[in-house]
Design a protein around this motif. Sequence first.
Motif, PDB file in Angstrom:
ATOM      1  N   ILE A  90       8.151  -2.933  90.910  1.00 37.19           N
ATOM      2  CA  ILE A  90       8.585  -3.556  92.160  1.00 37.19           C
ATOM      3  C   ILE A  90      10.027  -3.985  91.995  1.00 37.19           C
ATOM      4  O   ILE A  90      10.368  -4.670  91.024  1.00 37.19           O
ATOM      5  CB  ILE A  90       7.725  -4.795  92.492  1.00 37.19           C
ATOM      6  CG1 ILE A  90       6.239  -4.442  92.495  1.00 37.19           C
ATOM      7  CG2 ILE A  90       8.135  -5.395  93.837  1.00 37.19           C
ATOM      8  CD1 ILE A  90       5.325  -5.647  92.345  1.00 37.19           C
ATOM      9  N   THR A  91      10.886  -3.570  92.897  1.00 39.99           N
ATOM     10  CA  THR A  91      12.272  -4.020  92.862  1.00 39.99           C
ATOM     11  C   THR A  91      12.492  -4.981  94.019  1.00 39.99           C
ATOM     12  O   THR A  91      12.168  -4.683  95.170  1.00 39.99           O
ATOM     13  CB  THR A  91      13.262  -2.843  92.924  1.00 39.99           C
ATOM     14  OG1 THR A  91      14.603  -3.347  92.940  1.00 39.99           O
ATOM     15  CG2 THR A  91      13.039  -1.944  94.124  1.00 39.99           C
ATOM     16  N   ILE A  92      13.022  -6.156  93.698  1.00 46.09           N
ATOM     17  CA  ILE A  92      13.277  -7.192  94.692  1.00 46.09           C
ATOM     18  C   ILE A  92      14.749  -7.551  94.620  1.00 46.09           C
ATOM     19  O   ILE A  92      15.203  -8.202  93.670  1.00 46.09           O
ATOM     20  CB  ILE A  92      12.411  -8.450  94.447  1.00 46.09           C
ATOM     21  CG1 ILE A  92      10.933  -8.072  94.308  1.00 46.09           C
ATOM     22  CG2 ILE A  92      12.594  -9.444  95.587  1.00 46.09           C
ATOM     23  CD1 ILE A  92      10.027  -9.248  93.953  1.00 46.09           C
ATOM     24  N   SER A  93      15.509  -7.090  95.603  1.00 45.21           N
ATOM     25  CA  SER A  93      16.940  -7.384  95.628  1.00 45.21           C
ATOM     26  C   SER A  93      17.356  -7.506  97.093  1.00 45.21           C
ATOM     27  O   SER A  93      16.874  -8.394  97.789  1.00 45.21           O
ATOM     28  CB  SER A  93      17.729  -6.313  94.878  1.00 45.21           C
ATOM     29  OG  SER A  93      17.414  -5.026  95.354  1.00 45.21           O
ATOM     30  N   THR A  94      18.248  -6.634  97.569  1.00 43.57           N
ATOM     31  CA  THR A  94      18.618  -6.653  98.986  1.00 43.57           C
ATOM     32  C   THR A  94      17.384  -6.462  99.858  1.00 43.57           C
ATOM     33  O   THR A  94      17.205  -7.120 100.874  1.00 43.57           O
ATOM     34  CB  THR A  94      19.653  -5.552  99.277  1.00 43.57           C
ATOM     35  OG1 THR A  94      20.777  -5.741  98.412  1.00 43.57           O
ATOM     36  CG2 THR A  94      20.100  -5.597 100.719  1.00 43.57           C
ATOM     37  N   CYS A 102       7.614  -8.737 107.669  1.00 44.85           N
ATOM     38  CA  CYS A 102       7.529  -7.811 106.533  1.00 44.85           C
ATOM     39  C   CYS A 102       7.910  -8.522 105.235  1.00 44.85           C
ATOM     40  O   CYS A 102       8.682  -9.492 105.216  1.00 44.85           O
ATOM     41  CB  CYS A 102       8.454  -6.619 106.734  1.00 44.85           C
ATOM     42  SG  CYS A 102       7.897  -5.471 108.001  1.00 44.85           S
ATOM     43  N   TRP A 103       7.368  -8.006 104.136  1.00 42.39           N
ATOM     44  CA  TRP A 103       7.577  -8.612 102.818  1.00 42.39           C
ATOM     45  C   TRP A 103       9.062  -8.765 102.511  1.00 42.39           C
ATOM     46  O   TRP A 103       9.508  -9.822 102.069  1.00 42.39           O
ATOM     47  CB  TRP A 103       6.866  -7.768 101.765  1.00 42.39           C
ATOM     48  CG  TRP A 103       6.646  -8.437 100.447  1.00 42.39           C
ATOM     49  CD1 TRP A 103       6.719  -9.766 100.167  1.00 42.39           C
ATOM     50  CD2 TRP A 103       6.276  -7.799  99.215  1.00 42.39           C
ATOM     51  NE1 TRP A 103       6.430  -9.997  98.834  1.00 42.39           N
ATOM     52  CE2 TRP A 103       6.148  -8.809  98.236  1.00 42.39           C
ATOM     53  CE3 TRP A 103       6.034  -6.469  98.858  1.00 42.39           C
ATOM     54  CZ2 TRP A 103       5.807  -8.530  96.911  1.00 42.39           C
ATOM     55  CZ3 TRP A 103       5.686  -6.195  97.547  1.00 42.39           C
ATOM     56  CH2 TRP A 103       5.562  -7.209  96.583  1.00 42.39           C
ATOM     57  N   GLU A 104       9.865  -7.715 102.745  1.00 39.18           N
ATOM     58  CA  GLU A 104      11.277  -7.839 102.387  1.00 39.18           C
ATOM     59  C   GLU A 104      12.021  -8.758 103.356  1.00 39.18           C
ATOM     60  O   GLU A 104      13.031  -9.357 102.998  1.00 39.18           O
ATOM     61  CB  GLU A 104      11.954  -6.483 102.280  1.00 39.18           C
ATOM     62  CG  GLU A 104      12.263  -5.758 103.552  1.00 39.18           C
ATOM     63  CD  GLU A 104      13.111  -4.507 103.291  1.00 39.18           C
ATOM     64  OE1 GLU A 104      14.023  -4.276 104.088  1.00 39.18           O
ATOM     65  OE2 GLU A 104      12.869  -3.780 102.304  1.00 39.18           O
ATOM     66  N   GLY A 124      11.589  -5.800  88.842  1.00 34.90           N
ATOM     67  CA  GLY A 124      13.010  -5.689  88.570  1.00 34.90           C
ATOM     68  C   GLY A 124      13.810  -6.044  89.806  1.00 34.90           C
ATOM     69  O   GLY A 124      13.285  -6.585  90.783  1.00 34.90           O
ATOM     70  N   GLY A 125      15.098  -5.730  89.789  1.00 38.20           N
ATOM     71  CA  GLY A 125      15.980  -6.092  90.885  1.00 38.20           C
ATOM     72  C   GLY A 125      16.609  -7.455  90.662  1.00 38.20           C
ATOM     73  O   GLY A 125      16.189  -8.227  89.788  1.00 38.20           O
ATOM     74  N   GLY A 126      17.601  -7.782  91.482  1.00 43.21           N
ATOM     75  CA  GLY A 126      18.372  -8.996  91.281  1.00 43.21           C
ATOM     76  C   GLY A 126      17.553 -10.267  91.284  1.00 43.21           C
ATOM     77  O   GLY A 126      17.811 -11.181  90.493  1.00 43.21           O
ATOM     78  N   VAL A 127      16.535 -10.346  92.159  1.00 43.78           N
ATOM     79  CA  VAL A 127      15.740 -11.571  92.233  1.00 43.78           C
ATOM     80  C   VAL A 127      14.957 -11.801  90.943  1.00 43.78           C
ATOM     81  O   VAL A 127      14.677 -12.938  90.566  1.00 43.78           O
ATOM     82  CB  VAL A 127      14.812 -11.534  93.467  1.00 43.78           C
ATOM     83  CG1 VAL A 127      13.800 -12.673  93.462  1.00 43.78           C
ATOM     84  CG2 VAL A 127      15.649 -11.589  94.751  1.00 43.78           C
ATOM     85  N   SER A 128      14.608 -10.736  90.233  1.00 47.97           N
ATOM     86  CA  SER A 128      13.862 -10.897  88.978  1.00 47.97           C
ATOM     87  C   SER A 128      14.655 -11.659  87.928  1.00 47.97           C
ATOM     88  O   SER A 128      14.081 -12.207  86.976  1.00 47.97           O
ATOM     89  CB  SER A 128      13.442  -9.533  88.419  1.00 47.97           C
ATOM     90  OG  SER A 128      14.567  -8.823  87.907  1.00 47.97           O
ATOM     91  N   GLN A 129      15.988 -11.724  88.094  1.00 48.73           N
ATOM     92  CA  GLN A 129      16.825 -12.430  87.125  1.00 48.73           C
ATOM     93  C   GLN A 129      16.613 -13.945  87.170  1.00 48.73           C
ATOM     94  O   GLN A 129      17.093 -14.665  86.289  1.00 48.73           O
ATOM     95  CB  GLN A 129      18.297 -12.101  87.365  1.00 48.73           C
ATOM     96  CG  GLN A 129      18.629 -10.616  87.242  1.00 48.73           C
ATOM     97  CD  GLN A 129      18.190 -10.032  85.921  1.00 48.73           C
ATOM     98  OE1 GLN A 129      18.611 -10.493  84.871  1.00 48.73           O
ATOM     99  NE2 GLN A 129      17.339  -9.015  85.965  1.00 48.73           N
TER     100      GLN A 129
END
Length: 308
Positions: A138-142, A184-186, A253-258
């Motif tokens: 799962i990528t969570i960013s923009t 929506c989730w995003e 992954g993705g920016g939010v995962s940081q």
Amino acid sequence: MKYAVGIDIGGTKTAIGLVDAGGAVLLKHSLPTDHTVSPAEMVDRIASAIRELTAKAGIDLAADVLGIGIGAPGPLNTRLGQIVEPPNMPGWWGFPVVESFRRHFPALDIAFENDATAAALAEKWQGAAKQADHFVFITISTGIGAGIYSHGRLLTGATGNAGDVGHFVIDPAAGTCVCGQRGCWEHIASGTAVARQASELLGRPVTSKEAFDLAASGTEPRITAWIDQVFRYIGIGCVTLINTLDPELLVIGGGVSQVGAPLFDAVKAYVARHALNPSGRQTPVVPAALHQDAGLIGAAALVHVAYK
């Protein structure tokens, strides 16, 4: 040593790299994705960058490169080799990206997948999911997207758009997404959503990083409550994936995962309480191992893994 060219096309930048059979990035380059020119012109620029990289590395494009892998945001159509309707790239709608690259590299194999699908393959090949035969990346960013790997293979769907999980409806009361659905989730849990809502709460522009920092500091109770809600939203989406696909592992992954432990601890706690199957409640939720170069490693994996 054989190499693959990995190309990660994004709304703001395009990353290009030479990746060896062990997943190491030999050389890389980044270009702004210039929306003032045609997609064909952007492909011309990318092709020039590929030739410059191979020349700099002393690699013979014809003899030493197995092929080119391309990851791009969806919706797309991998069967037709087209970028279809990515919301942040309207100038690319309907663009035959594979055919355009073949103008420059007619002798090379070209592989093309959704960018999150490519990243999932990278995590299987060289990342956090090496030992898993059933996992979701799962990528969570923009925005939010996913790559699905099940029974030892990628699940891509009829046109390459399986995993467009950012448009699961999570909370219809939370406003209208760019896709036209509500909640929506995003729209409610991406980095974009975090920044938008935090800015509304504080009455000034706030980045997602600043919002997470404020939540961690506890100095802004409204932001802390909002970020706690975001973590719950992410947990809800993860439980939906677990209940639907029965994976042995979730990789985020993705920016939010940081954000790190606060996010992962909250999501794991939510999963432990709410996944339907007792075994699902124990599903490991882990950070992606590949970060900055994940997109181009994933694109190159489309070539390298095919040759194994």
